[in-house]
Design a protein around this motif. Sequence first.
Motif, PDB file in Angstrom:
ATOM      1  N   VAL A  25       0.837  -1.204   0.000  1.00  0.00           N
ATOM      2  CA  VAL A  25       0.000   0.000   0.000  1.00  0.00           C
ATOM      3  C   VAL A  25       0.872   1.254   0.000  1.00  0.00           C
ATOM      4  O   VAL A  25       0.611   2.214  -0.736  1.00  0.00           O
ATOM      5  CB  VAL A  25      -0.962   0.005   1.206  1.00  0.00           C
ATOM      6  CG1 VAL A  25      -1.599   1.380   1.377  1.00  0.00           C
ATOM      7  CG2 VAL A  25      -2.038  -1.045   1.030  1.00  0.00           C
ATOM      8  N   GLN A  26       1.924   1.261   0.813  1.00  0.00           N
ATOM      9  CA  GLN A  26       2.783   2.444   0.830  1.00  0.00           C
ATOM     10  C   GLN A  26       3.501   2.620  -0.499  1.00  0.00           C
ATOM     11  O   GLN A  26       3.674   3.751  -0.977  1.00  0.00           O
ATOM     12  CB  GLN A  26       3.800   2.372   1.971  1.00  0.00           C
ATOM     13  CG  GLN A  26       4.737   3.590   1.963  1.00  0.00           C
ATOM     14  CD  GLN A  26       5.430   3.841   3.277  1.00  0.00           C
ATOM     15  OE1 GLN A  26       4.891   3.595   4.341  1.00  0.00           O
ATOM     16  NE2 GLN A  26       6.655   4.351   3.209  1.00  0.00           N
ATOM     17  N   ALA A 178       9.302  -0.275   1.874  1.00  0.00           N
ATOM     18  CA  ALA A 178       8.544   0.279   0.753  1.00  0.00           C
ATOM     19  C   ALA A 178       9.352   1.326  -0.005  1.00  0.00           C
ATOM     20  O   ALA A 178       8.797   2.056  -0.819  1.00  0.00           O
ATOM     21  CB  ALA A 178       7.241   0.894   1.265  1.00  0.00           C
ATOM     22  N   THR A 179      10.631   1.407   0.273  1.00  0.00           N
ATOM     23  CA  THR A 179      11.519   2.299  -0.462  1.00  0.00           C
ATOM     24  C   THR A 179      12.777   1.530  -0.838  1.00  0.00           C
ATOM     25  O   THR A 179      13.033   0.441  -0.319  1.00  0.00           O
ATOM     26  CB  THR A 179      11.901   3.538   0.376  1.00  0.00           C
ATOM     27  OG1 THR A 179      12.402   3.116   1.651  1.00  0.00           O
ATOM     28  CG2 THR A 179      10.708   4.448   0.597  1.00  0.00           C
ATOM     29  N   VAL A 180      13.556   2.091  -1.757  1.00  0.00           N
ATOM     30  CA  VAL A 180      14.795   1.438  -2.168  1.00  0.00           C
ATOM     31  C   VAL A 180      15.893   1.867  -1.206  1.00  0.00           C
ATOM     32  O   VAL A 180      16.347   3.010  -1.217  1.00  0.00           O
ATOM     33  CB  VAL A 180      15.164   1.821  -3.614  1.00  0.00           C
ATOM     34  CG1 VAL A 180      16.493   1.166  -4.013  1.00  0.00           C
ATOM     35  CG2 VAL A 180      14.067   1.401  -4.575  1.00  0.00           C
ATOM     36  N   VAL A 339       4.953  10.070   7.183  1.00  0.00           N
ATOM     37  CA  VAL A 339       4.130   9.698   6.029  1.00  0.00           C
ATOM     38  C   VAL A 339       2.690   9.541   6.492  1.00  0.00           C
ATOM     39  O   VAL A 339       2.378   8.654   7.280  1.00  0.00           O
ATOM     40  CB  VAL A 339       4.629   8.388   5.383  1.00  0.00           C
ATOM     41  CG1 VAL A 339       3.717   7.989   4.234  1.00  0.00           C
ATOM     42  CG2 VAL A 339       6.053   8.543   4.895  1.00  0.00           C
ATOM     43  N   GLY A 340       1.810  10.396   6.017  1.00  0.00           N
ATOM     44  CA  GLY A 340       0.413  10.284   6.390  1.00  0.00           C
ATOM     45  C   GLY A 340       0.092  11.011   7.685  1.00  0.00           C
ATOM     46  O   GLY A 340       0.872  11.835   8.186  1.00  0.00           O
ATOM     47  N   ASP A 341      -1.078  10.692   8.231  1.00  0.00           N
ATOM     48  CA  ASP A 341      -1.589  11.347   9.433  1.00  0.00           C
ATOM     49  C   ASP A 341      -0.586  11.209  10.587  1.00  0.00           C
ATOM     50  O   ASP A 341      -0.273  10.095  11.014  1.00  0.00           O
ATOM     51  CB  ASP A 341      -2.924  10.713   9.828  1.00  0.00           C
ATOM     52  CG  ASP A 341      -3.613  11.465  10.962  1.00  0.00           C
ATOM     53  OD1 ASP A 341      -2.984  11.644  12.017  1.00  0.00           O
ATOM     54  OD2 ASP A 341      -4.781  11.845  10.792  1.00  0.00           O
ATOM     55  N   PRO A 342      -0.072  12.321  11.107  1.00  0.00           N
ATOM     56  CA  PRO A 342       0.953  12.248  12.158  1.00  0.00           C
ATOM     57  C   PRO A 342       0.451  11.629  13.454  1.00  0.00           C
ATOM     58  O   PRO A 342       1.227  10.997  14.182  1.00  0.00           O
ATOM     59  CB  PRO A 342       1.374  13.705  12.356  1.00  0.00           C
ATOM     60  CG  PRO A 342       0.251  14.520  11.821  1.00  0.00           C
ATOM     61  CD  PRO A 342      -0.349  13.721  10.714  1.00  0.00           C
ATOM     62  N   THR A 343      -0.846  11.802  13.758  1.00  0.00           N
ATOM     63  CA  THR A 343      -1.385  11.214  14.987  1.00  0.00           C
ATOM     64  C   THR A 343      -1.378   9.697  14.901  1.00  0.00           C
ATOM     65  O   THR A 343      -0.972   9.005  15.850  1.00  0.00           O
ATOM     66  CB  THR A 343      -2.813  11.720  15.251  1.00  0.00           C
ATOM     67  OG1 THR A 343      -2.795  13.141  15.361  1.00  0.00           O
ATOM     68  CG2 THR A 343      -3.371  11.116  16.529  1.00  0.00           C
ATOM     69  N   LEU A 344      -1.819   9.168  13.773  1.00  0.00           N
ATOM     70  CA  LEU A 344      -1.819   7.715  13.586  1.00  0.00           C
ATOM     71  C   LEU A 344      -0.394   7.171  13.577  1.00  0.00           C
ATOM     72  O   LEU A 344      -0.120   6.106  14.142  1.00  0.00           O
ATOM     73  CB  LEU A 344      -2.531   7.356  12.278  1.00  0.00           C
ATOM     74  CG  LEU A 344      -4.007   7.765  12.173  1.00  0.00           C
ATOM     75  CD1 LEU A 344      -4.563   7.384  10.795  1.00  0.00           C
ATOM     76  CD2 LEU A 344      -4.823   7.115  13.281  1.00  0.00           C
ATOM     77  N   MET A 345       0.510   7.893  12.935  1.00  0.00           N
ATOM     78  CA  MET A 345       1.905   7.463  12.884  1.00  0.00           C
ATOM     79  C   MET A 345       2.529   7.488  14.277  1.00  0.00           C
ATOM     80  O   MET A 345       3.272   6.580  14.656  1.00  0.00           O
ATOM     81  CB  MET A 345       2.688   8.358  11.934  1.00  0.00           C
ATOM     82  CG  MET A 345       4.145   7.939  11.747  1.00  0.00           C
ATOM     83  SD  MET A 345       5.025   9.075  10.661  1.00  0.00           S
ATOM     84  CE  MET A 345       4.949  10.580  11.637  1.00  0.00           C
ATOM     85  N   ARG A 448      -3.599   5.109   7.923  1.00  0.00           N
ATOM     86  CA  ARG A 448      -2.639   6.171   7.577  1.00  0.00           C
ATOM     87  C   ARG A 448      -2.163   6.035   6.129  1.00  0.00           C
ATOM     88  O   ARG A 448      -2.130   7.025   5.384  1.00  0.00           O
ATOM     89  CB  ARG A 448      -1.455   6.097   8.537  1.00  0.00           C
ATOM     90  CG  ARG A 448      -0.319   7.064   8.238  1.00  0.00           C
ATOM     91  CD  ARG A 448       0.761   6.967   9.310  1.00  0.00           C
ATOM     92  NE  ARG A 448       1.319   5.629   9.425  1.00  0.00           N
ATOM     93  CZ  ARG A 448       2.322   5.172   8.687  1.00  0.00           C
ATOM     94  NH1 ARG A 448       2.878   5.946   7.769  1.00  0.00           N
ATOM     95  NH2 ARG A 448       2.785   3.957   8.863  1.00  0.00           N
ATOM     96  N   LEU A 449      -1.831   4.832   5.716  1.00  0.00           N
ATOM     97  CA  LEU A 449      -1.286   4.620   4.390  1.00  0.00           C
ATOM     98  C   LEU A 449      -2.360   4.650   3.312  1.00  0.00           C
ATOM     99  O   LEU A 449      -2.109   5.131   2.189  1.00  0.00           O
ATOM    100  CB  LEU A 449      -0.523   3.298   4.333  1.00  0.00           C
ATOM    101  CG  LEU A 449       0.715   3.214   5.257  1.00  0.00           C
ATOM    102  CD1 LEU A 449       1.308   1.824   5.236  1.00  0.00           C
ATOM    103  CD2 LEU A 449       1.747   4.252   4.858  1.00  0.00           C
ATOM    104  N   LEU A 450      -3.545   4.164   3.622  1.00  0.00           N
ATOM    105  CA  LEU A 450      -4.647   4.207   2.652  1.00  0.00           C
ATOM    106  C   LEU A 450      -5.104   5.633   2.395  1.00  0.00           C
ATOM    107  O   LEU A 450      -5.720   5.922   1.353  1.00  0.00           O
ATOM    108  CB  LEU A 450      -5.809   3.362   3.135  1.00  0.00           C
ATOM    109  CG  LEU A 450      -5.592   1.845   3.094  1.00  0.00           C
ATOM    110  CD1 LEU A 450      -6.720   1.120   3.833  1.00  0.00           C
ATOM    111  CD2 LEU A 450      -5.488   1.343   1.662  1.00  0.00           C
ATOM    112  N   GLY A 451      -4.814   6.530   3.330  1.00  0.00           N
ATOM    113  CA  GLY A 451      -5.207   7.916   3.168  1.00  0.00           C
ATOM    114  C   GLY A 451      -4.252   8.739   2.319  1.00  0.00           C
ATOM    115  O   GLY A 451      -4.514   9.921   2.061  1.00  0.00           O
ATOM    116  N   LEU A 452      -3.144   8.136   1.885  1.00  0.00           N
ATOM    117  CA  LEU A 452      -2.199   8.855   1.048  1.00  0.00           C
ATOM    118  C   LEU A 452      -2.710   8.962  -0.383  1.00  0.00           C
ATOM    119  O   LEU A 452      -3.564   8.192  -0.811  1.00  0.00           O
ATOM    120  CB  LEU A 452      -0.836   8.146   1.048  1.00  0.00           C
ATOM    121  CG  LEU A 452      -0.130   7.994   2.396  1.00  0.00           C
ATOM    122  CD1 LEU A 452       1.126   7.157   2.235  1.00  0.00           C
ATOM    123  CD2 LEU A 452       0.221   9.353   2.976  1.00  0.00           C
TER     124      LEU A 452
END
Length: 458
Positions: A25-26, A178-180, A339-345, A448-452
């Motif tokens: 997802v990310q 999810a990154t290189v 990445v995404g909503d800071p509260t959720l992160m 958080r990730l689905l909201g990106l």
Amino acid sequence: MPARPRLAVLPLLAVIAVGLFLSVVQVFNYPRLSPVDELSHLDYMFRSPTVLEQGDKVEQQAMRTQACRGVDVEGFDPIPCPPGIVYDPDIYQEKGYNTAATNTPIYYTADRALAEVIRIATPVDNLFIAGRLAGAVWLALGIVLTWLAGRRLGIGRLPLGAVLGLLVASPAVTYPSATVTPDALGLAGGAAVLLTALRWEQRPTRGRAAALIATAVVVSLIKLTFFAVVPAVALYLLLHRSRSWESSGVTAFAEPGEPGTASVSASGRARTVVALATGAAALVAAFGWTLVSNARSHQDPNDLPSMATQFAVDAFPWRGLIDSAFSLAQPLLSPWVGVGDPTLMFFSTNVVTMVFTAGLLAAALFVTHGEREALLARCLLLAAVVFSLGLVVLGYVSSHIYFALPNRYGITLVAPIAVVTASLLRSRTSVAIVIGLAVLASLMSALRLLGLTGIPPT
């Protein structure tokens, strides 16, 4: 009564499924390059298996990817990137120098090979996206190896599944998966060193000793900071003097006949030789590569990237020793990039960090029954602190620089810390609580990730 074979792996499969979901997802919802050197890592992956040299600059393919997608830093938005345009590396971060050139090509070649398989086997045709998706496979490999190490210690499936479920919900695990980045192999690398050490300890043959030494060398060559797990495991082998390989960490959820209950004999001399050989071989390999890399450098000393000058200090950073002492002992404390909503992160990051830190400290400081998991925890804590101090000293002695050590430098310690933490879950209540936290943290991460926003066409 032993669990049915099909049901026995359900916790493992569930954790892998959650980890793959969050990572994928990310990948598809996070369009920009990571500011944590992904431009350099991506360039190295594109050019693998070529061995880069210090002084090499990023090439057109990587620069075009960044131009089209931007970087996750304010002011680095995507720009028009029509076909045929030639990019100037001097206007990119670090003056276009590839800051990953000090690494060996091990990760980049493996990631490129796996990315090509993904391109063949899936509809994904973009090498950048495929290279990021390979991180999900590295995460799954790390989960499996950590599971096997925990099972070899006799830890039950539910405690292991609960802790690993919490682990994959951590933003500090999802982000590199999810990154290189070579840190995508950090979990698997640390788990591999621990697992091969436990296999040798259970049956101390020359073949298993060679496998342990080879694993430690390869892991340390992937990235210099990956060496952190080697002294921890080597010290554990050196200090653990029990002559029978019996898991003292068996929980109420472990089944009879576990791998950790096999009887074996390993002399103190054998432990000393194998432990010292493992640590010495990995150390020589890691610093040997560093010397070779420095010797091959064609960097202009009058045109250094900003990262080589902005951290310069005039005097030894004594305060930095204190500031960085426990950074590697909490490898999941930082989510890398917001990445995404800071509260959720914030919630997912702190819940995971509190459980893992509590597990490591409780096992190291308060378990007093001579259990092997307690000894492993003490070795992990000691190695994390000493290695942190060593990196600060090395940075000053070699380059007269200092920067606060990122928590991610301790990524190879995550797997052993997870195993130690799982060994402390010895009641149904404790397991249920951690499972509940894992489910909640996973839901927070998923939201958080689905909201990106999705990836724009390039």
